[in-house]
Scaffold this motif. Structure first.
Motif, PDB file in Angstrom:
ATOM      1  N   ALA A  59       0.827  -1.215   0.000  1.00 54.16           N
ATOM      2  CA  ALA A  59       0.000   0.000   0.000  1.00 54.16           C
ATOM      3  C   ALA A  59       0.859   1.262   0.000  1.00 54.16           C
ATOM      4  N   GLU A  60       1.980   1.217   0.689  1.00 55.54           N
ATOM      5  CA  GLU A  60       2.859   2.387   0.757  1.00 55.54           C
ATOM      6  C   GLU A  60       3.406   2.764  -0.619  1.00 55.54           C
ATOM      7  N   SER A  61       3.596   1.780  -1.498  1.00 55.55           N
ATOM      8  CA  SER A  61       4.149   2.047  -2.834  1.00 55.55           C
ATOM      9  C   SER A  61       3.221   2.912  -3.672  1.00 55.55           C
ATOM     10  N   ILE A  62       1.936   2.772  -3.457  1.00 58.48           N
ATOM     11  CA  ILE A  62       0.978   3.553  -4.240  1.00 58.48           C
ATOM     12  C   ILE A  62       1.094   5.029  -3.891  1.00 58.48           C
ATOM     13  N   SER A  63       1.202   5.331  -2.616  1.00 56.93           N
ATOM     14  CA  SER A  63       1.295   6.734  -2.243  1.00 56.93           C
ATOM     15  C   SER A  63       2.691   7.302  -2.515  1.00 56.93           C
ATOM     16  N   LYS A  64       3.717   6.457  -2.488  1.00 58.29           N
ATOM     17  CA  LYS A  64       5.084   6.939  -2.713  1.00 58.29           C
ATOM     18  C   LYS A  64       5.386   7.175  -4.194  1.00 58.29           C
ATOM     19  N   ASP A  65       5.008   6.202  -5.043  1.00 62.50           N
ATOM     20  CA  ASP A  65       5.390   6.307  -6.449  1.00 62.50           C
ATOM     21  C   ASP A  65       4.424   5.489  -7.316  1.00 62.50           C
ATOM     22  N   VAL A  66       3.216   5.997  -7.492  1.00 56.53           N
ATOM     23  CA  VAL A  66       2.199   5.269  -8.245  1.00 56.53           C
ATOM     24  C   VAL A  66       2.616   5.067  -9.703  1.00 56.53           C
ATOM     25  N   ARG A  67       3.400   5.987 -10.258  1.00 56.67           N
ATOM     26  CA  ARG A  67       3.857   5.819 -11.649  1.00 56.67           C
ATOM     27  C   ARG A  67       4.734   4.578 -11.796  1.00 56.67           C
ATOM     28  N   ARG A  68       5.560   4.324 -10.802  1.00 55.85           N
ATOM     29  CA  ARG A  68       6.398   3.122 -10.829  1.00 55.85           C
ATOM     30  C   ARG A  68       5.528   1.872 -10.774  1.00 55.85           C
ATOM     31  N   VAL A  69       4.512   1.891  -9.969  1.00 53.46           N
ATOM     32  CA  VAL A  69       3.591   0.760  -9.865  1.00 53.46           C
ATOM     33  C   VAL A  69       2.941   0.491 -11.226  1.00 53.46           C
ATOM     34  N   VAL A  70       2.456   1.537 -11.872  1.00 53.34           N
ATOM     35  CA  VAL A  70       1.814   1.387 -13.181  1.00 53.34           C
ATOM     36  C   VAL A  70       2.818   0.854 -14.196  1.00 53.34           C
ATOM     37  N   LYS A  71       4.036   1.364 -14.168  1.00 52.06           N
ATOM     38  CA  LYS A  71       5.067   0.923 -15.104  1.00 52.06           C
ATOM     39  C   LYS A  71       5.369  -0.566 -14.921  1.00 52.06           C
ATOM     40  N   LEU A  72       5.480  -1.009 -13.680  1.00 46.64           N
ATOM     41  CA  LEU A  72       5.734  -2.425 -13.405  1.00 46.64           C
ATOM     42  C   LEU A  72       4.564  -3.306 -13.826  1.00 46.64           C
ATOM     43  N   LEU A  73       3.354  -2.817 -13.637  1.00 49.33           N
ATOM     44  CA  LEU A  73       2.181  -3.579 -14.082  1.00 49.33           C
ATOM     45  C   LEU A  73       2.187  -3.744 -15.595  1.00 49.33           C
ATOM     46  N   LYS A  74       2.544  -2.694 -16.308  1.00 43.18           N
ATOM     47  CA  LYS A  74       2.541  -2.747 -17.767  1.00 43.18           C
ATOM     48  C   LYS A  74       3.617  -3.663 -18.326  1.00 43.18           C
ATOM     49  N   LYS A  75       4.764  -3.747 -17.659  1.00 41.88           N
ATOM     50  CA  LYS A  75       5.854  -4.535 -18.227  1.00 41.88           C
ATOM     51  C   LYS A  75       6.029  -5.902 -17.575  1.00 41.88           C
ATOM     52  N   ARG A  76       5.071  -6.320 -16.780  1.00 44.60           N
ATOM     53  CA  ARG A  76       5.192  -7.610 -16.111  1.00 44.60           C
ATOM     54  C   ARG A  76       5.334  -8.737 -17.133  1.00 44.60           C
ATOM     55  N   ASP A  77       5.996  -9.787 -16.727  1.00 40.22           N
ATOM     56  CA  ASP A  77       6.228 -10.953 -17.575  1.00 40.22           C
ATOM     57  C   ASP A  77       5.332 -12.068 -17.065  1.00 40.22           C
ATOM     58  N   THR A  78       4.412 -12.550 -17.879  1.00 38.63           N
ATOM     59  CA  THR A  78       3.481 -13.583 -17.414  1.00 38.63           C
ATOM     60  C   THR A  78       4.245 -14.845 -17.073  1.00 38.63           C
ATOM     61  N   GLY A  79       3.744 -15.552 -16.085  1.00 38.26           N
ATOM     62  CA  GLY A  79       4.355 -16.794 -15.667  1.00 38.26           C
ATOM     63  C   GLY A  79       4.967 -16.716 -14.280  1.00 38.26           C
TER      64      GLY A  79
END
Length: 84
Positions: A59-79
């Motif tokens: 939860a702390e990551s969202i308030s600290k750096d939500v752009r980083r969270v979105v970037k990691l979600l977009k580039k995740r590797d399935t599996g």
């Protein structure tokens, strides 16, 4: 995106059916028992299928750096299971 999706006896924070992805926002109060969390994830995977994946976000990551969270979600590797 389906918020608070009920799966079996549990609710997940967000379910993305088209992506076969479950996003959990982990607060320190509710996610302290690692064994219980593993059992919960296994029960959820049993219901939705083992081709679904979990992405854990403190939860702390969202308030600290939500752009980083979105970037990691977009580039995740399935599996893999993910966490920030």
């Amino acid at each position: 995106v389906i918020p608070q999706q009920k799966i079996g006896n549990y609710h997940v924070d967000f379910a993305l059916p088209n992506e076969k992805l479950i996003i959990e926002v982990d607060g320190s109060i509710y996610h302290t028992n690692t064994q219980k969390e593993l059992e919960r994830e296994a029960a959820i995977n049993y219901k939705v299928g083992f081709d679904w994946h979990f992405f854990h976000i403190p939860a702390e990551s969202i308030s600290k750096d939500v752009r980083r969270v979105v970037k990691l979600l977009k580039k995740r590797d399935t599996g893999d299971k993910y966490s920030i």
